[in-house]
Design a protein around this motif. Structure first.
Motif, PDB file in Angstrom:
ATOM      1  N   ARG A  88       0.855  -1.190   0.000  1.00  0.00           N
ATOM      2  CA  ARG A  88       0.000   0.000   0.000  1.00  0.00           C
ATOM      3  C   ARG A  88       0.885   1.231   0.000  1.00  0.00           C
ATOM      4  O   ARG A  88       2.004   1.210   0.491  1.00  0.00           O
ATOM      5  N   LYS A  96      -5.494   7.069  11.826  1.00  0.00           N
ATOM      6  CA  LYS A  96      -5.097   5.819  12.470  1.00  0.00           C
ATOM      7  C   LYS A  96      -5.921   4.640  11.949  1.00  0.00           C
ATOM      8  O   LYS A  96      -5.376   3.567  11.661  1.00  0.00           O
ATOM      9  N   ALA A  97      -7.217   4.826  11.782  1.00  0.00           N
ATOM     10  CA  ALA A  97      -8.090   3.745  11.297  1.00  0.00           C
ATOM     11  C   ALA A  97      -7.676   3.282   9.900  1.00  0.00           C
ATOM     12  O   ALA A  97      -7.716   2.086   9.601  1.00  0.00           O
ATOM     13  N   ASP A  98      -7.253   4.220   9.056  1.00  0.00           N
ATOM     14  CA  ASP A  98      -6.824   3.861   7.699  1.00  0.00           C
ATOM     15  C   ASP A  98      -5.525   3.056   7.725  1.00  0.00           C
ATOM     16  O   ASP A  98      -5.349   2.138   6.928  1.00  0.00           O
ATOM     17  N   ILE A 100      -4.495   1.113  10.206  1.00  0.00           N
ATOM     18  CA  ILE A 100      -4.840  -0.221  10.712  1.00  0.00           C
ATOM     19  C   ILE A 100      -5.500  -1.047   9.606  1.00  0.00           C
ATOM     20  O   ILE A 100      -5.173  -2.221   9.428  1.00  0.00           O
ATOM     21  N   ALA A 101      -6.376  -0.429   8.837  1.00  0.00           N
ATOM     22  CA  ALA A 101      -7.027  -1.129   7.720  1.00  0.00           C
ATOM     23  C   ALA A 101      -5.998  -1.554   6.682  1.00  0.00           C
ATOM     24  O   ALA A 101      -6.057  -2.654   6.139  1.00  0.00           O
ATOM     25  N   ALA A 102      -5.036  -0.685   6.379  1.00  0.00           N
ATOM     26  CA  ALA A 102      -4.003  -1.013   5.398  1.00  0.00           C
ATOM     27  C   ALA A 102      -3.140  -2.172   5.875  1.00  0.00           C
ATOM     28  O   ALA A 102      -2.655  -2.963   5.061  1.00  0.00           O
ATOM     29  N   GLY A 104      -4.166  -4.736   7.291  1.00  0.00           N
ATOM     30  CA  GLY A 104      -4.900  -5.960   6.984  1.00  0.00           C
ATOM     31  C   GLY A 104      -4.459  -6.577   5.671  1.00  0.00           C
ATOM     32  O   GLY A 104      -4.524  -7.778   5.481  1.00  0.00           O
ATOM     33  N   VAL A 105      -3.954  -5.740   4.766  1.00  0.00           N
ATOM     34  CA  VAL A 105      -3.457  -6.223   3.479  1.00  0.00           C
ATOM     35  C   VAL A 105      -2.057  -6.814   3.656  1.00  0.00           C
ATOM     36  O   VAL A 105      -1.701  -7.786   3.012  1.00  0.00           O
TER      37      VAL A 105
END
Length: 108
Positions: A88, A96-98, A100-102, A104-105
């Motif tokens: 990514r 911060k949420a973005d 953490i989501a990234a 996941g990849v």
């Protein structure tokens, strides 16, 4: 995302060890206010998630990498998987949420 996604970075290029699960690479510059916010956010996430490292690079001191990866603004953040492969990429201060989501990849 750009064509650099999929490229691999080695610890020698970063001047730091890769995280076991993922590495958050931040390109910064001296007078960049959003870079300070990004440093705090990425540091917090790295502290929360086992196996995740945060590496901050001064863009001016790493011009070869900046050119190779087409970093055109700071902050630019790369998310590397455990093998150092870029999965990514984002420019600007992330939430911060973005981040953490990234991750996941990057973390299977």
């Amino acid at each position: 995302m750009t064509e650099q996604v999929g490229a691999t970075l080695r610890p020698e290029e970063l001047g730091a060890e890769l995280g076991a699960k993922a590495t958050l690479v931040q390109f910064s510059s001296a007078f960049c206010a959003p870079c300070r916010t990004t440093r705090r956010v990425l540091g917090e996430v790295a502290g929360m998630v086992d196996g995740v490292a945060h590496v901050e690079l001064d863009a001016e001191a790493h011009l070869e990498l900046v050119r190779r990866l087409n970093v055109v603004r700071t902050p630019t953040v790369l998310v590397l998987d455990g093998a150092g492969r870029i999965v990514r990429r984002a420019a600007g201060a992330p939430r911060k949420a973005d981040v953490i989501a990234a991750l996941g990849v990057a973390i299977p």
